[in-house]
Scaffold this motif. Sequence first.
Motif, mmCIF file in Angstrom:
data_model
loop_
_atom_site.group_PDB
_atom_site.id
_atom_site.type_symbol
_atom_site.label_atom_id
_atom_site.label_comp_id
_atom_site.label_asym_id
_atom_site.label_seq_id
_atom_site.Cartn_x
_atom_site.Cartn_y
_atom_site.Cartn_z
ATOM 1 N N GLN A 1 -2.148 2.468 15.828
ATOM 2 C CA GLN A 1 -1.751 1.721 16.211
ATOM 3 C C GLN A 1 -1.276 0.358 15.034
ATOM 4 O O GLN A 1 -0.183 -0.220 14.226
ATOM 5 N N ASN A 2 -2.447 0.425 14.433
ATOM 6 C CA ASN A 2 -2.898 -0.882 13.431
ATOM 7 C C ASN A 2 -2.038 0.235 12.145
ATOM 8 O O ASN A 2 -2.160 -0.460 11.091
ATOM 9 N N ALA A 3 -2.919 1.336 11.303
ATOM 10 C CA ALA A 3 -1.756 1.452 11.097
ATOM 11 C C ALA A 3 -0.285 1.284 10.732
ATOM 12 O O ALA A 3 -0.067 1.431 9.258
ATOM 13 N N LYS A 4 0.463 1.915 11.308
ATOM 14 C CA LYS A 4 1.928 1.632 11.644
ATOM 15 C C LYS A 4 1.876 0.681 11.438
ATOM 16 O O LYS A 4 3.226 0.206 10.106
ATOM 17 N N ARG A 5 1.481 -0.839 11.875
ATOM 18 C CA ARG A 5 1.934 -1.920 11.212
ATOM 19 C C ARG A 5 1.368 -2.234 10.423
ATOM 20 O O ARG A 5 2.638 -3.164 10.031
ATOM 21 N N TYR A 6 0.552 -2.135 9.521
ATOM 22 C CA TYR A 6 -0.124 -2.345 8.080
ATOM 23 C C TYR A 6 0.971 -2.144 7.146
ATOM 24 O O TYR A 6 1.962 -2.095 6.168
ATOM 25 N N ALA A 7 1.470 -0.554 7.098
ATOM 26 C CA ALA A 7 2.583 0.259 6.582
ATOM 27 C C ALA A 7 4.172 -0.050 6.907
ATOM 28 O O ALA A 7 4.922 -1.041 5.670
ATOM 29 N N VAL A 8 4.153 -0.845 8.628
ATOM 30 C CA VAL A 8 5.988 -1.588 8.084
ATOM 31 C C VAL A 8 5.715 -2.957 7.651
ATOM 32 O O VAL A 8 6.904 -3.588 6.850
ATOM 33 N N ALA A 9 4.526 -3.529 7.870
ATOM 34 C CA ALA A 9 4.292 -5.100 6.872
ATOM 35 C C ALA A 9 4.815 -4.953 5.763
ATOM 36 O O ALA A 9 5.487 -5.074 4.789
ATOM 37 N N SER A 10 3.961 -4.132 4.779
ATOM 38 C CA SER A 10 3.833 -3.400 3.435
ATOM 39 C C SER A 10 5.147 -3.293 3.225
ATOM 40 O O SER A 10 5.411 -3.617 1.823
ATOM 41 N N ALA A 11 5.434 -2.411 3.964
ATOM 42 C CA ALA A 11 7.116 -2.093 3.464
ATOM 43 C C ALA A 11 7.812 -3.093 4.005
ATOM 44 O O ALA A 11 9.048 -3.052 2.742
ATOM 45 N N VAL A 12 7.579 -4.063 4.780
ATOM 46 C CA VAL A 12 8.875 -5.367 4.201
ATOM 47 C C VAL A 12 8.788 -5.405 3.358
ATOM 48 O O VAL A 12 9.450 -6.567 2.921
ATOM 49 N N ALA A 13 7.155 -6.401 2.873
ATOM 50 C CA ALA A 13 7.126 -7.252 1.921
ATOM 51 C C ALA A 13 7.369 -6.590 0.762
ATOM 52 O O ALA A 13 7.657 -7.011 -0.393
ATOM 53 N N ARG B 1 1.192 -0.990 0.331
ATOM 54 C CA ARG B 1 -0.095 -0.150 -0.232
ATOM 55 C C ARG B 1 0.706 0.870 0.156
ATOM 56 O O ARG B 1 1.361 1.722 0.439
ATOM 57 N N PRO B 2 1.390 1.523 -0.877
ATOM 58 C CA PRO B 2 2.695 2.659 -1.097
ATOM 59 C C PRO B 2 0.888 4.366 -0.422
ATOM 60 O O PRO B 2 2.155 5.498 -0.307
ATOM 61 N N ASP B 3 0.228 4.292 -0.447
ATOM 62 C CA ASP B 3 -0.352 4.984 0.097
ATOM 63 C C ASP B 3 -0.416 5.443 1.317
ATOM 64 O O ASP B 3 -0.290 6.213 1.809
ATOM 65 N N LEU B 4 -1.272 3.907 2.230
ATOM 66 C CA LEU B 4 -1.218 4.431 3.124
ATOM 67 C C LEU B 4 0.640 3.794 3.950
ATOM 68 O O LEU B 4 0.416 5.247 5.099
ATOM 69 N N VAL B 5 1.841 3.593 3.557
ATOM 70 C CA VAL B 5 2.925 3.564 3.833
ATOM 71 C C VAL B 5 3.057 5.974 3.572
ATOM 72 O O VAL B 5 4.238 5.544 4.750
ATOM 73 N N ASN B 6 3.023 6.191 2.770
ATOM 74 C CA ASN B 6 3.414 7.437 2.385
ATOM 75 C C ASN B 6 2.332 8.583 3.125
ATOM 76 O O ASN B 6 3.502 9.086 4.202
ATOM 77 N N SER B 7 1.745 8.338 4.157
ATOM 78 C CA SER B 7 0.657 8.566 4.733
ATOM 79 C C SER B 7 1.030 8.395 5.898
ATOM 80 O O SER B 7 1.255 9.294 6.792
ATOM 81 N N VAL B 8 1.363 7.492 7.015
ATOM 82 C CA VAL B 8 2.628 7.322 7.563
ATOM 83 C C VAL B 8 3.335 7.758 8.391
ATOM 84 O O VAL B 8 3.877 8.303 9.881
ATOM 85 N N HIS B 9 4.469 7.838 7.046
ATOM 86 C CA HIS B 9 5.832 7.492 6.601
ATOM 87 C C HIS B 9 5.666 9.376 7.217
ATOM 88 O O HIS B 9 6.627 9.927 7.656
ATOM 89 N N SER B 10 4.600 10.498 6.944
ATOM 90 C CA SER B 10 4.723 11.597 6.565
ATOM 91 C C SER B 10 4.329 12.321 8.290
ATOM 92 O O SER B 10 5.224 12.549 9.071
ATOM 93 N N ASN B 11 3.435 11.151 8.845
ATOM 94 C CA ASN B 11 3.250 11.368 10.677
ATOM 95 C C ASN B 11 4.377 10.978 11.198
ATOM 96 O O ASN B 11 4.548 11.970 12.223
ATOM 97 N N VAL B 12 4.583 10.099 10.719
ATOM 98 C CA VAL B 12 5.903 9.328 11.714
ATOM 99 C C VAL B 12 7.364 10.200 11.880
ATOM 100 O O VAL B 12 7.469 10.706 12.852
ATOM 101 N N ALA B 13 7.724 11.117 10.777
ATOM 102 C CA ALA B 13 8.582 11.657 10.289
ATOM 103 C C ALA B 13 8.591 12.936 11.495
ATOM 104 O O ALA B 13 9.549 13.377 11.768
#
Length: 425
Positions: A182-194, A98-110
């Motif tokens: 928390q679930n969004a962050k976990r989803y983004a990390v799992a998607s980045a690993v994949a 999910r590039p969209d989810l990874v991008n949004s979560v990355h923006s907030n975490v950064a």
Amino acid sequence: MIQERRREKGGSTEGDDGRCSRLGWMDRWIDGLMDETPELRRRGVPLANDKVLVVENWGFDDAVLFLWASRPVISVYNESGAVIGTVPRPDVFETPIRPDLVNSVHSNVAKNKRQPYAVFRKAGHMYSAESWGTGRAVARIPRVSGGGTHRAGQGAFGNMCRGGRMFAPTKIWRKWHVKTNQNAKRYAVASAVAATAVAPLVIARGHKIDQIPEVPLVVCDSVEEFVRTKSAVALLKALNAYADVEKVIESKKLRAGIGKIRNRRYRQRRGPLVIYNEDKGITKAFRNLPGVELVNVHALNLLQLAPGGHLGRFVIWTQSAFEALDGVFGTATAPSFEKKDYHLPQHIMANPDLARIINSDEIQSVLRAAGPKHVKRPYKQRKNPLKNKQVLKRLNPYAGVVVAKKTYTSSTRNTDFTKTLVSLE
């Protein structure tokens, strides 16, 4: 061998995006698989979860893309680059990307790493100034008191004045941190690993993996005991992964802007990410290599797995870290061991090729035949029923009777009136 077969069929030896020639090791792996077991062309390739890949009548691109995502085992390499065994592929690599989810979560975490900043609270107010009031034909802005100098009588304090404060001075009590589910962050990390196991994404991100033996790249656990940088360099060269470090070395540039005097004078690309299970000296061995980062498998960080919010980081796993992924994220049938009540996200569709499903023989055989093609007019012209008799009749079927009766009555009256005039004459 596969390139020769495609050339005999009249096809190009490179894919649509030109990556086929850079993934020669995939060609050799498929050729070796077919040469070792010729029966696979008839019976198919056994995969995990009792699935079977039938390669008969498959095109090269279909087989490569399917095998990229469905390889049941991953090879393990030692310090010299030789294969010493295999490990099963963890289920986290089947997570939807999910590039969209990874991008949004990355923006907030950064945003949570920002350092508060603000201007000096007295900036622009360190003058003795007072407004002159009304009646002097000048603006009511505060003016510097005194005389005998150019500064006396000049405006002060305001954001429109020379030497004045800024508009809405920044304060350090701004809301700097952003909470992310928390679930969004976990989803983004799992998607980045994949995404780290998809070679086209890794190549598109700019990593030099043309000559590496395999993606994902797994090395033996003895690498975790490295303490010397030369041992780490020798390992990367044996795996043909040192080209990515050289890319980082060549990319080092002087930073543009004021940041060069704020302890960030240079900027450079990102290199490989080494993920380990236990630090027995591996951090000391790799920490001096430009662009190389290390992280524990139990503390994976989205900022490192997808820098800039872009998927496809080149990752080198140790065997124990790779095997620990099922415990960290869970499997398709079991929850995570380390995250409470966490299950891996599943695909909404088992086969996302919707056009291929609809056009399949199984679906088309049970559908009704298509009816006549009805093309609607691009626009609907509005007609005045008071001037158009057909439109009036459509709106009011009785309108024709009314008009006919009215016409008959008027014609009868005219005839009687004419007869009366004649008789009078």
